[in-house]
Design a protein around this motif. Structure first.
Motif, PDB file in Angstrom:
ATOM      1  N   PHE A  30       0.893  -1.291  -0.244  1.00 35.36           N
ATOM      2  CA  PHE A  30       0.068  -0.088  -0.078  1.00 35.36           C
ATOM      3  C   PHE A  30       0.855   1.282   0.025  1.00 35.36           C
ATOM      4  O   PHE A  30       0.677   2.345  -0.623  1.00 35.36           O
ATOM      5  CB  PHE A  30      -0.801  -0.066   1.176  1.00 35.36           C
ATOM      6  N   ILE A  31       1.989   1.333   0.735  1.00 30.53           N
ATOM      7  CA  ILE A  31       2.818   2.470   0.748  1.00 30.53           C
ATOM      8  C   ILE A  31       3.729   2.553  -0.736  1.00 30.53           C
ATOM      9  O   ILE A  31       3.662   3.678  -0.987  1.00 30.53           O
ATOM     10  CB  ILE A  31       3.886   2.256   1.987  1.00 30.53           C
ATOM     11  N   VAL A  32       3.950   1.376  -1.306  1.00 29.84           N
ATOM     12  CA  VAL A  32       4.471   1.280  -2.401  1.00 29.84           C
ATOM     13  C   VAL A  32       3.672   2.125  -3.425  1.00 29.84           C
ATOM     14  O   VAL A  32       3.845   3.126  -4.238  1.00 29.84           O
ATOM     15  CB  VAL A  32       4.895   0.058  -2.963  1.00 29.84           C
ATOM     16  N   ALA A  33       2.337   1.489  -3.519  1.00 33.80           N
ATOM     17  CA  ALA A  33       1.536   2.138  -4.375  1.00 33.80           C
ATOM     18  C   ALA A  33       1.042   3.584  -4.192  1.00 33.80           C
ATOM     19  O   ALA A  33       0.845   4.273  -5.142  1.00 33.80           O
ATOM     20  CB  ALA A  33      -0.102   1.252  -4.145  1.00 33.80           C
ATOM     21  N   THR A  34       0.940   3.885  -2.963  1.00 32.99           N
ATOM     22  CA  THR A  34       0.766   5.359  -2.791  1.00 32.99           C
ATOM     23  C   THR A  34       1.849   6.405  -3.032  1.00 32.99           C
ATOM     24  O   THR A  34       1.613   7.325  -3.749  1.00 32.99           O
ATOM     25  CB  THR A  34       0.463   5.629  -1.319  1.00 32.99           C
ATOM     26  N   LEU A  35       3.128   5.818  -3.031  1.00 36.36           N
ATOM     27  CA  LEU A  35       4.007   6.756  -3.233  1.00 36.36           C
ATOM     28  C   LEU A  35       4.339   6.928  -4.879  1.00 36.36           C
ATOM     29  O   LEU A  35       4.680   7.811  -5.248  1.00 36.36           O
ATOM     30  CB  LEU A  35       5.493   6.286  -2.461  1.00 36.36           C
ATOM     31  N   LEU A  36       4.058   5.780  -5.458  1.00 42.87           N
ATOM     32  CA  LEU A  36       4.029   5.594  -7.007  1.00 42.87           C
ATOM     33  C   LEU A  36       2.949   6.567  -7.512  1.00 42.87           C
ATOM     34  O   LEU A  36       3.302   7.160  -8.337  1.00 42.87           O
ATOM     35  CB  LEU A  36       3.831   4.245  -7.416  1.00 42.87           C
ATOM     36  N   ARG A  37       1.859   6.566  -7.020  1.00 43.02           N
ATOM     37  CA  ARG A  37       0.868   7.497  -7.308  1.00 43.02           C
ATOM     38  C   ARG A  37       1.252   8.837  -7.354  1.00 43.02           C
ATOM     39  O   ARG A  37       0.883   9.771  -7.983  1.00 43.02           O
ATOM     40  CB  ARG A  37      -0.496   7.177  -6.490  1.00 43.02           C
ATOM     41  N   GLU A  38       1.967   9.263  -6.160  1.00 44.72           N
ATOM     42  CA  GLU A  38       2.323  10.655  -5.961  1.00 44.72           C
ATOM     43  C   GLU A  38       3.502  10.844  -6.641  1.00 44.72           C
ATOM     44  O   GLU A  38       4.032  12.040  -6.616  1.00 44.72           O
ATOM     45  CB  GLU A  38       2.498  10.725  -4.261  1.00 44.72           C
ATOM     46  N   LYS A  39       4.219  10.022  -7.148  1.00 41.99           N
ATOM     47  CA  LYS A  39       5.553  10.023  -7.893  1.00 41.99           C
ATOM     48  C   LYS A  39       6.575  10.574  -7.140  1.00 41.99           C
ATOM     49  O   LYS A  39       7.388  11.408  -7.459  1.00 41.99           O
ATOM     50  CB  LYS A  39       5.588  10.913  -9.071  1.00 41.99           C
ATOM     51  N   LYS A  40       6.631   9.815  -5.793  1.00 39.50           N
ATOM     52  CA  LYS A  40       7.657  10.194  -4.852  1.00 39.50           C
ATOM     53  C   LYS A  40       8.146   8.800  -4.312  1.00 39.50           C
ATOM     54  O   LYS A  40       8.898   9.173  -3.407  1.00 39.50           O
ATOM     55  CB  LYS A  40       6.881  11.035  -3.553  1.00 39.50           C
ATOM     56  N   LEU A  41       8.123   7.605  -5.114  1.00 37.53           N
ATOM     57  CA  LEU A  41       8.867   6.632  -4.701  1.00 37.53           C
ATOM     58  C   LEU A  41      10.186   6.645  -5.558  1.00 37.53           C
ATOM     59  O   LEU A  41      10.325   6.643  -6.631  1.00 37.53           O
ATOM     60  CB  LEU A  41       8.277   5.226  -5.246  1.00 37.53           C
ATOM     61  N   GLY A  42      11.345   6.792  -4.617  1.00 30.20           N
ATOM     62  CA  GLY A  42      12.606   6.759  -5.350  1.00 30.20           C
ATOM     63  C   GLY A  42      13.372   5.743  -5.599  1.00 30.20           C
ATOM     64  O   GLY A  42      14.227   5.363  -6.290  1.00 30.20           O
ATOM     65  N   GLY A  43      13.165   4.881  -4.434  1.00 32.01           N
ATOM     66  CA  GLY A  43      13.977   3.549  -4.689  1.00 32.01           C
ATOM     67  C   GLY A  43      13.535   2.539  -3.418  1.00 32.01           C
ATOM     68  O   GLY A  43      12.719   2.721  -2.692  1.00 32.01           O
ATOM     69  N   PHE A  44      14.362   1.434  -3.563  1.00 36.48           N
ATOM     70  CA  PHE A  44      13.881   0.403  -2.565  1.00 36.48           C
ATOM     71  C   PHE A  44      15.283  -0.026  -1.924  1.00 36.48           C
ATOM     72  O   PHE A  44      16.439  -0.079  -2.659  1.00 36.48           O
ATOM     73  CB  PHE A  44      13.271  -0.782  -3.030  1.00 36.48           C
ATOM     74  N   ASP A  45      15.248  -0.421  -0.770  1.00 38.37           N
ATOM     75  CA  ASP A  45      16.368  -1.145  -0.183  1.00 38.37           C
ATOM     76  C   ASP A  45      15.678  -2.486   0.224  1.00 38.37           C
ATOM     77  O   ASP A  45      14.951  -2.746   1.119  1.00 38.37           O
ATOM     78  CB  ASP A  45      16.833  -0.600   1.221  1.00 38.37           C
ATOM     79  N   PHE A  46      15.898  -3.458  -0.661  1.00 42.58           N
ATOM     80  CA  PHE A  46      15.282  -4.687  -0.546  1.00 42.58           C
ATOM     81  C   PHE A  46      16.178  -5.691   0.595  1.00 42.58           C
ATOM     82  O   PHE A  46      17.272  -5.745   0.457  1.00 42.58           O
ATOM     83  CB  PHE A  46      15.324  -5.460  -1.767  1.00 42.58           C
ATOM     84  N   ASN A  47      15.315  -6.347   1.315  1.00 41.96           N
ATOM     85  CA  ASN A  47      15.708  -7.367   2.353  1.00 41.96           C
ATOM     86  C   ASN A  47      14.577  -8.032   2.592  1.00 41.96           C
ATOM     87  O   ASN A  47      13.653  -7.792   2.415  1.00 41.96           O
ATOM     88  CB  ASN A  47      16.805  -6.664   3.310  1.00 41.96           C
ATOM     89  N   SER A  48      14.698  -8.753   3.760  1.00 41.96           N
ATOM     90  CA  SER A  48      13.665  -9.627   4.186  1.00 41.96           C
ATOM     91  C   SER A  48      13.756  -9.630   5.631  1.00 41.96           C
ATOM     92  O   SER A  48      14.911  -9.448   6.232  1.00 41.96           O
ATOM     93  CB  SER A  48      13.799 -10.911   3.976  1.00 41.96           C
TER      94      SER A  48
END
Length: 386
Positions: A226-244
């Motif tokens: 949901f956070i990812v979808a919202t930030l993409l919608r606002e054009k404010k998702l710059g990147g990920f630090d992927f881990n688990s």
């Protein structure tokens, strides 16, 4: 119906940045376990990163951490990377390993300490100029442990002032990526604890300030997609630090604890156009008990597999089920894609690019682990914090 050619094209163009520090020794606060053949210098880290890219074809950039990767000549280091088929990626700052930062860095109550912290961030931008890096990655350990320890409002003011100073220094093609973490080492109040705080600061700064999502920096049960979808919608998702993670910031291999969550995240990335936007995908992991390079190769493959499944979602069928309110069919559209074995597809994509269809097997057969264990004897092994 899914366009298989389009899926292959998307997978072929996908890139996952690896982190220089993941190639060094790491551990918990109890023990750092050393491994044979671990790099001793930033250049040897790049040598290992080049092997990951050689066998995956999907890891062309390497993030640096300052001061852990300090060298005399950053332009020469960038040239060394290029000679190995790599480019230098995000420059990660460090305002948490100095005695002066015990009560914070850019949010510290002492102006002299704040100036020192901002000076380090500006020096990181100078390094970006030399390396040709696009992104400045900021994570702050700033916060408080006790009620009344400091003024929460004032700390946000200090943070905003520091970010504005650094933002003004950025070049036109450079970005600031602000990371958040809801706790640790500040346990009462962290100064950038969530995506909303990061988003608010980035929104005020301007278009070249964006939020980075570390998939381990959330409370259990948080709906990260949901956070990812919202930030993409606002054009404010710059990147990920992927881990688990199982609990919090475990920094385990991406997709290891909950591969279905990674699939859900990547579906929102695909849905929101994140594969074609300037969203940086980076692995931010610590390989404490497993071999470094194989773990990083496996992690790149995990991201590729989740992405492939996300690309295979039948969008038309999903949308039709959603419009008609058919809950089970909508869920089935996602589950059908998730349950698809995409390993043959990815092997085919690799082979069409002239790569081995089995990156893990190819690495094992290469003899690189044995070669580095024999050659990298003596000197100081790189490790967390060095």
């Amino acid at each position: 119906m899914t366009d298989l050619a389009a899926v292959k094209a998307a997978l072929t163009s996908q890139a996952v940045e690896t982190a220089s520090w993941a190639y060094g020794n790491s551990g918990t606060r109890f023990k750092v376990f050393t491994q044979p053949g671990v790099p001793r210098t930033p250049r040897e880290k790049l040598d290992d990163a080049a092997k990951v890219h050689e066998f995956t074809g999907a890891a062309p950039t390497v993030a640096l951490h300052i001061p852990w990767d300090t060298v005399d000549d950053y332009a020469a280091l960038a040239a060394y990377a290029r000679d190995r088929g790599l480019t230098l990626g995000a420059i990660n700052s460090n305002t948490f390993q100095d005695d002066d930062f015990r009560l914070g860095s850019v949010c510290h109550p002492d102006p002299a300490v704040r100036r020192k912290a901002v000076g380090h961030l500006l020096a990181c931008v100078d390094i970006m100029d030399a390396t040709g890096s696009r992104d400045l990655k900021l994570w702050f350990a700033d916060g408080t442990n006790y009620p009344g320890q400091d003024d929460l409002h004032a700390r946000q003011d200090r943070l905003a002032e520091a970010l504005a100073t650094v933002y003004e220094r950025l070049g036109e093609d450079q970005r600031m990526l602000l990371e958040y973490k809801f706790f640790e080492p500040a346990f009462y109040a962290t100064d950038v604890p969530d995506w909303g705080t990061a988003y608010a600061h980035c929104l005020k700064l301007g278009p070249r300030a964006q939020v980075v999502v570390d998939t381990g920096h959330h409370a259990p049960g948080t709906n990260i997609e949901f956070i990812v979808a919202t930030l993409l919608r606002e054009k404010k998702l710059g990147g990920f630090d992927f881990n688990s993670r199982f609990y919090a910031d475990d920094d385990l291999m991406v997709g290891a604890a909950d591969p279905f969550q990674l699939f859900r995240i990547m579906y929102e990335v695909v849905r929101g156009g994140g594969l074609t936007a300037d969203v940086a995908f980076m692995l931010d992991q610590c390989h404490n008990i497993e071999a470094k390079i194989p773990a990083i190769i496996r992690s790149v493959m995990n991201v590729q597999e989740a992405t492939a499944k996300a690309l295979l979602v039948d969008g038309e069928a999903l949308a039709a089920a959603q419009r008609s309110g058919d809950v089970l069919e909508a869920n089935a559209a996602l589950m059908d894609a998730y349950n698809t074995d995409v390993r043959p597809l990815l092997a085919e994509v690799r082979e069409e690019r002239g790569l081995d269809g089995d990156p893990m097997g190819a690495y094992r057969r290469s003899g690189w682990a044995e070669k580095t264990a024999a050659e990298r004897v003596g000197g100081q092994q790189a490790g967390w914090g060095a």
